[in-house]
Scaffold this active site. Structure first.
Site, PDB file in Angstrom:
ATOM      1  N   HIS A  50       0.799  -1.226   0.000  1.00 56.98           N
ATOM      2  CA  HIS A  50       0.000   0.000   0.000  1.00 56.98           C
ATOM      3  C   HIS A  50       0.832   1.277   0.000  1.00 56.98           C
ATOM      4  CE1 HIS A  50      -3.872  -1.940   0.311  1.00 56.98           C
ATOM      5  NE2 HIS A  50      -3.457  -2.668   1.327  1.00 56.98           N
ATOM      6  N   GLN A 151      -0.104 -13.454   5.722  1.00 62.94           N
ATOM      7  CA  GLN A 151      -1.170 -12.595   6.207  1.00 62.94           C
ATOM      8  C   GLN A 151      -2.523 -13.239   5.949  1.00 62.94           C
ATOM      9  OE1 GLN A 151       0.059  -8.590   5.088  1.00 62.94           O
ATOM     10  NE2 GLN A 151      -1.865  -7.815   5.928  1.00 62.94           N
ATOM     11  N   GLU A 153      -6.380 -12.429   5.970  1.00 56.85           N
ATOM     12  CA  GLU A 153      -7.219 -11.227   5.947  1.00 56.85           C
ATOM     13  C   GLU A 153      -8.490 -11.435   5.130  1.00 56.85           C
ATOM     14  OE1 GLU A 153      -4.725  -8.111   4.400  1.00 56.85           O
ATOM     15  OE2 GLU A 153      -3.635  -9.500   3.112  1.00 56.85           O
ATOM     16  N   ASP A 179      -8.571  -5.480   6.215  1.00 54.75           N
ATOM     17  CA  ASP A 179      -9.165  -6.309   5.167  1.00 54.75           C
ATOM     18  C   ASP A 179     -10.045  -7.399   5.761  1.00 54.75           C
ATOM     19  OD1 ASP A 179      -8.327  -5.311   2.574  1.00 54.75           O
ATOM     20  OD2 ASP A 179      -6.293  -5.799   3.190  1.00 54.75           O
TER      21      ASP A 179
END
Length: 256
Positions: A50, A151, A153, A179
């Site tokens: 991001h 991760q 999410e 998320d």
């Protein structure tokens, strides 16, 4: 030539379930990253998903952290072998892989960081990670010194957390709270009870498989709660968040 690359102290600390307090580097600046390194965090995420980072912005940030106690962890933009290979070659040893939903994706992430026969990483004999060919034991030591944090999410990730956590080569499970909240229909509200139950469940299942768990929690009360729930590597803020908050507070103190 001697080196201080191996062993990977961050990987060892995770395996020992030592509490590791981290921070997020989102400004894509070697100056802000260096300041974070001087603060004394155990680990820092250099964000490639991001934040406006790429290979050319990551290298000066790695240089800025040389000699720091903070272990650089790169969050890759996607679970893609060529991207991961390039980040390995510039000197990253700790990887955060976003949006892992099943065991196949976890296996791919691990394989992307390992030289054959354990994996599929391409071989270059001279690059920044092996100090341009001057580290004699690099090829024999690299595979065992890479950290893979995956991760979770999404709903699929939660459903498959046991298989993901049990995957050989996965060193830890990291929760992406924003998320995850969106996936459960609570966009912008990671503290919704349903999301909190999912987070606690992920921590519990990771522990059941002997894997440490982590999360990003820039609100202190949240971070302390997650530590109480058993998370051992927690990012407690970001350079962007601290900078925005402090500058807003400073401006308000004179303008109100």
């Amino acid at each position: 030539m001697s080196n201080d690359i191996f062993p990977n102290k961050f990987k060892a600390a995770l395996a020992a379930k030592e509490i590791q307090i981290g921070c997020w580097s989102a400004l894509a600046s070697p100056i802000s990253t260096e300041v974070l390194g001087l603060a004394g965090f155990d680990w820092l995420v250099l964000d490639g998903e991001h934040a406006p980072n790429d290979i050319t912005t990551f290298i000066p940030q790695l240089m800025a952290l040389k000699g720091s106690r903070s272990a650089p962890v790169v969050r890759v933009p996607t679970n893609e072998p060529v991207i991961i290979k390039r980040l390995l070659d510039i000197g990253f040893y700790n990887f955060l892989i976003p949006f892992v939903e099943n065991v196949e994706e976890a296996v791919q992430a691990v394989a992307s960081t390992r030289y054959p026969p354990e994996g599929i990483r391409g071989v270059s004999v001279s690059h920044r990670a092996n100090m341009f060919g001057t580290v004699p034991d690099y090829f024999s030591q690299s595979n065992k010194n890479i950290t893979i944090l995956v991760q979770i999410e999404s709903q699929h990730g939660v459903d498959n957390v046991d298989a993901i956590a049990a995957t050989d080569g996965v060193d830890g499970i990291f929760v992406g709270p924003s998320d995850l909240a969106a996936a459960f229909g609570h966009l912008g509200n990671a503290n919704h009870p349903e999301v909190q139950r999912a987070i606690q469940h992920i921590f519990e299942r990771a522990k059941a498989h002997g894997k440490p768990s982590g999360i990003l929690a820039p609100v202190e009360a949240d971070a302390r709660r997650y530590l109480e729930w058993g998370a051992t590597f927690v990012a407690v803020g970001s350079d962007l968040g601290v900078f925005r908050s402090a500058t807003q507070k400073l401006a308000d103190s004179f303008k109100k």
